[in-house]
Write a protein that holds these residues in place. Structure first.
Motif, PDB file in Angstrom:
ATOM      1  N   VAL A 168      -8.439  22.436   8.386  1.00  0.00           N
ATOM      2  CA  VAL A 168      -7.892  21.443   9.299  1.00  0.00           C
ATOM      3  C   VAL A 168      -8.468  20.078   8.983  1.00  0.00           C
ATOM      4  O   VAL A 168      -7.773  19.068   8.959  1.00  0.00           O
ATOM      5  N   LEU A 169      -9.762  20.044   8.729  1.00  0.00           N
ATOM      6  CA  LEU A 169     -10.415  18.782   8.384  1.00  0.00           C
ATOM      7  C   LEU A 169      -9.775  18.184   7.140  1.00  0.00           C
ATOM      8  O   LEU A 169      -9.455  16.994   7.106  1.00  0.00           O
ATOM      9  N   ASN A 170      -9.533  18.990   6.142  1.00  0.00           N
ATOM     10  CA  ASN A 170      -8.947  18.488   4.896  1.00  0.00           C
ATOM     11  C   ASN A 170      -7.523  17.983   5.101  1.00  0.00           C
ATOM     12  O   ASN A 170      -7.185  16.853   4.722  1.00  0.00           O
ATOM     13  N   ASP A 171      -6.674  18.794   5.704  1.00  0.00           N
ATOM     14  CA  ASP A 171      -5.273  18.417   5.873  1.00  0.00           C
ATOM     15  C   ASP A 171      -5.111  17.229   6.810  1.00  0.00           C
ATOM     16  O   ASP A 171      -4.367  16.279   6.520  1.00  0.00           O
ATOM     17  N   GLU A 216       7.431  20.698  15.104  1.00  0.00           N
ATOM     18  CA  GLU A 216       8.242  21.901  15.187  1.00  0.00           C
ATOM     19  C   GLU A 216       7.419  23.165  15.412  1.00  0.00           C
ATOM     20  O   GLU A 216       7.943  24.188  15.861  1.00  0.00           O
ATOM     21  N   LEU A 217       6.132  23.124  15.083  1.00  0.00           N
ATOM     22  CA  LEU A 217       5.323  24.338  15.100  1.00  0.00           C
ATOM     23  C   LEU A 217       4.504  24.520  16.363  1.00  0.00           C
ATOM     24  O   LEU A 217       3.961  25.601  16.589  1.00  0.00           O
ATOM     25  N   ILE A 218       4.401  23.485  17.182  1.00  0.00           N
ATOM     26  CA  ILE A 218       3.666  23.623  18.433  1.00  0.00           C
ATOM     27  C   ILE A 218       4.419  24.611  19.333  1.00  0.00           C
ATOM     28  O   ILE A 218       5.639  24.754  19.238  1.00  0.00           O
ATOM     29  N   PHE A 232       2.025  15.347  11.477  1.00  0.00           N
ATOM     30  CA  PHE A 232       0.597  15.519  11.747  1.00  0.00           C
ATOM     31  C   PHE A 232       0.361  16.725  12.648  1.00  0.00           C
ATOM     32  O   PHE A 232      -0.494  17.576  12.363  1.00  0.00           O
ATOM     33  N   HIS A 233       1.113  16.813  13.738  1.00  0.00           N
ATOM     34  CA  HIS A 233       0.953  17.954  14.625  1.00  0.00           C
ATOM     35  C   HIS A 233       1.295  19.261  13.912  1.00  0.00           C
ATOM     36  O   HIS A 233       0.616  20.285  14.121  1.00  0.00           O
ATOM     37  N   ASN A 234       2.322  19.244  13.057  1.00  0.00           N
ATOM     38  CA  ASN A 234       2.657  20.456  12.302  1.00  0.00           C
ATOM     39  C   ASN A 234       1.504  20.901  11.428  1.00  0.00           C
ATOM     40  O   ASN A 234       1.194  22.100  11.339  1.00  0.00           O
ATOM     41  N   ALA A 235       0.863  19.933  10.760  1.00  0.00           N
ATOM     42  CA  ALA A 235      -0.248  20.285   9.870  1.00  0.00           C
ATOM     43  C   ALA A 235      -1.417  20.884  10.634  1.00  0.00           C
ATOM     44  O   ALA A 235      -2.019  21.872  10.207  1.00  0.00           O
ATOM     45  N   VAL A 236      -1.745  20.286  11.775  1.00  0.00           N
ATOM     46  CA  VAL A 236      -2.853  20.800  12.574  1.00  0.00           C
ATOM     47  C   VAL A 236      -2.529  22.193  13.119  1.00  0.00           C
ATOM     48  O   VAL A 236      -3.326  23.115  12.993  1.00  0.00           O
ATOM     49  N   ILE A 269      -0.842  19.306  24.549  1.00  0.00           N
ATOM     50  CA  ILE A 269      -1.663  20.425  25.000  1.00  0.00           C
ATOM     51  C   ILE A 269      -0.853  21.707  24.826  1.00  0.00           C
ATOM     52  O   ILE A 269       0.268  21.812  25.329  1.00  0.00           O
ATOM     53  N   ASP A 270      -1.426  22.647  24.092  1.00  0.00           N
ATOM     54  CA  ASP A 270      -0.753  23.908  23.792  1.00  0.00           C
ATOM     55  C   ASP A 270      -1.540  25.041  24.436  1.00  0.00           C
ATOM     56  O   ASP A 270      -2.550  25.505  23.906  1.00  0.00           O
ATOM     57  N   SER A 271      -1.086  25.481  25.602  1.00  0.00           N
ATOM     58  CA  SER A 271      -1.813  26.525  26.337  1.00  0.00           C
ATOM     59  C   SER A 271      -1.742  27.877  25.636  1.00  0.00           C
ATOM     60  O   SER A 271      -2.654  28.697  25.757  1.00  0.00           O
ATOM     61  N   THR A 272      -0.673  28.126  24.897  1.00  0.00           N
ATOM     62  CA  THR A 272      -0.539  29.394  24.175  1.00  0.00           C
ATOM     63  C   THR A 272      -1.612  29.531  23.106  1.00  0.00           C
ATOM     64  O   THR A 272      -2.262  30.574  22.967  1.00  0.00           O
ATOM     65  N   LEU A 273      -1.810  28.471  22.337  1.00  0.00           N
ATOM     66  CA  LEU A 273      -2.848  28.472  21.307  1.00  0.00           C
ATOM     67  C   LEU A 273      -4.215  28.093  21.870  1.00  0.00           C
ATOM     68  O   LEU A 273      -5.236  28.271  21.207  1.00  0.00           O
ATOM     69  N   GLY A 274      -4.224  27.534  23.083  1.00  0.00           N
ATOM     70  CA  GLY A 274      -5.485  27.149  23.710  1.00  0.00           C
ATOM     71  C   GLY A 274      -6.120  25.918  23.108  1.00  0.00           C
ATOM     72  O   GLY A 274      -7.352  25.812  23.071  1.00  0.00           O
ATOM     73  N   ILE A 275      -5.288  24.967  22.649  1.00  0.00           N
ATOM     74  CA  ILE A 275      -5.838  23.762  22.022  1.00  0.00           C
ATOM     75  C   ILE A 275      -5.093  22.516  22.514  1.00  0.00           C
ATOM     76  O   ILE A 275      -4.003  22.601  23.060  1.00  0.00           O
TER      77      ILE A 275
END
Length: 346
Positions: free
Chosen positions: A4-7, A286-288, A336-340, A305-311
């Motif tokens: 995650v840090l790299n991407d 698209e991936l959140i 950016f959100h897709n990458a994370v 805020i993504d409660s399913t993933l908890g992040i």
């Protein structure tokens, strides 16, 4: 978290290099801790370059709607002071003529009010602005479709003030900032050093810094329900994590806030928040997860805020420092959100 840090780092650095924004601060975390953080680029380019840092203060613009106004309304619901189905005219006489206009319509942007009025050009203050909005013609019937409108949250601020009987600033501090230990979140900053600059003010020939960018919020002395709040990524991480650890609002309240009330009305909206619905274009990417919730700010800010993933993901930029016509942030937020999300869900 190395991947995650790299991407994320590469994308943020690219954002600076390609002039998507002068600088950015990002924090990704879960209910207990920060998982990733980074500051890059510059908080100010003109007249001198000044580096962005993790503690830089940002003009949040429309994030004010979900960081202050929405939770204050929900806290009033929890206390039994208000119902979402109360008519707005019950609290503010300017709006008695609008049939079936309810608090929930303001929160979900289904009031029918026009998206924006340049109130700063022809109104003298908040009361005058409320009177003007209260005489305006609706763009559609109440509840017919989503029209995202600052006017809804200008009205909600006044509803809150009337119920609590104190200033919007004092209510924000007492019920949100103090309980969450958000020590660097406020309206009208008292200093102008470590602040991300926004746009060139043609009237003064200087870049706006420490003064709210939104002209209507400026009319209200920098304090409004739709814009005006300043904060840091670190403080916003405390706010976002409160939805995961339920430290501010009750679980049932969060469920009510993040329900999709407008799925068939042109855009998915909860109470204040945008709701991710698969098949719809979303700043969260698209991936959140379906049902994730977030919001953006005109100056280049966003939270998801993504409660399913908890992040949660806090992305703060000063994209308008280049120009308000710089819209590259729209695509950047998605990728950016897709990458994370893709790395966190591996």
């Amino acid at each position: 978290m190395k991947s995650v840090l790299n991407d994320a780092s590469k994308l943020l650095d690219m954002g600076v290099e390609e002039e998507i924004f002068p600088g950015a601060v990002v924090i990704v975390g879960d209910k207990d801790k920060v998982l990733f953080k980074k500051a890059c680029g510059f908080r100010e380019l003109y007249p001198d370059k000044k580096a962005m840092n993790i503690d830089t203060l940002f003009d949040l613009a429309s994030l004010t709607k979900v960081v202050v106004t929405t939770p204050l309304i929900i806290l009033l619901v929890e206390k039994g002071e208000i119902s979402l189905y109360d008519e707005v005219g019950y609290y503010l006489p300017q709006f008695k003529s609008y049939e079936n206009l309810r608090i929930i319509n303001l929160l979900t942007h289904t009031s029918g009010f026009k998206d924006f009025f340049p109130l700063h050009k022809f109104c003298k203050g908040l009361k005058d602005s409320l009177d003007f909005i209260g005489k305006s013609k609706l763009e559609c019937k109440v509840g017919e479709k989503v029209i995202y409108s600052d006017n809804n949250f200008i009205i909600l601020r006044s509803v809150i003030d009337k119920i609590l009987g104190k200033s919007f600033e004092d209510s924000s501090y007492k019920y949100i900032f103090k309980p969450l230990n958000m020590k660097n979140t406020f309206f009208s900053p008292k200093y102008d050093d470590n602040i991300a600059a926004t746009e060139l003010d043609n009237t003064t020939g200087t870049y706006i810094k420490g003064v709210v960018h939104d002209e209507n919020a400026r009319l209200f002395n920098g304090v409004s329900g739709h814009a005006g709040l300043f904060s840091t990524a670190l403080d916003l991480s405390k706010y976002c994590s409160s939805y995961l650890n339920k430290s501010l609002l009750r679980e049932q309240s969060i469920k009510a806030m993040t329900y999709n009330y407008t799925k068939c009305l042109g855009e998915s909206r909860g109470l204040g928040f945008c709701i991710k619905c698969y098949g719809e274009n979303s700043s969260g990417g698209e991936l959140i997860s379906d049902g994730a919730f977030g919001h953006t700010g005109f100056t280049g800010t966003s939270v998801w805020i993504d409660s399913t993933l908890g992040i949660y993901i806090v992305l703060l930029t000063n994209r308008v420092h280049l120009s308000r016509d710089n819209t590259k942030i729209i695509r950047f937020r998605r990728v950016f959100h897709n990458a994370v999300i893709s790395q966190l869900s591996m």
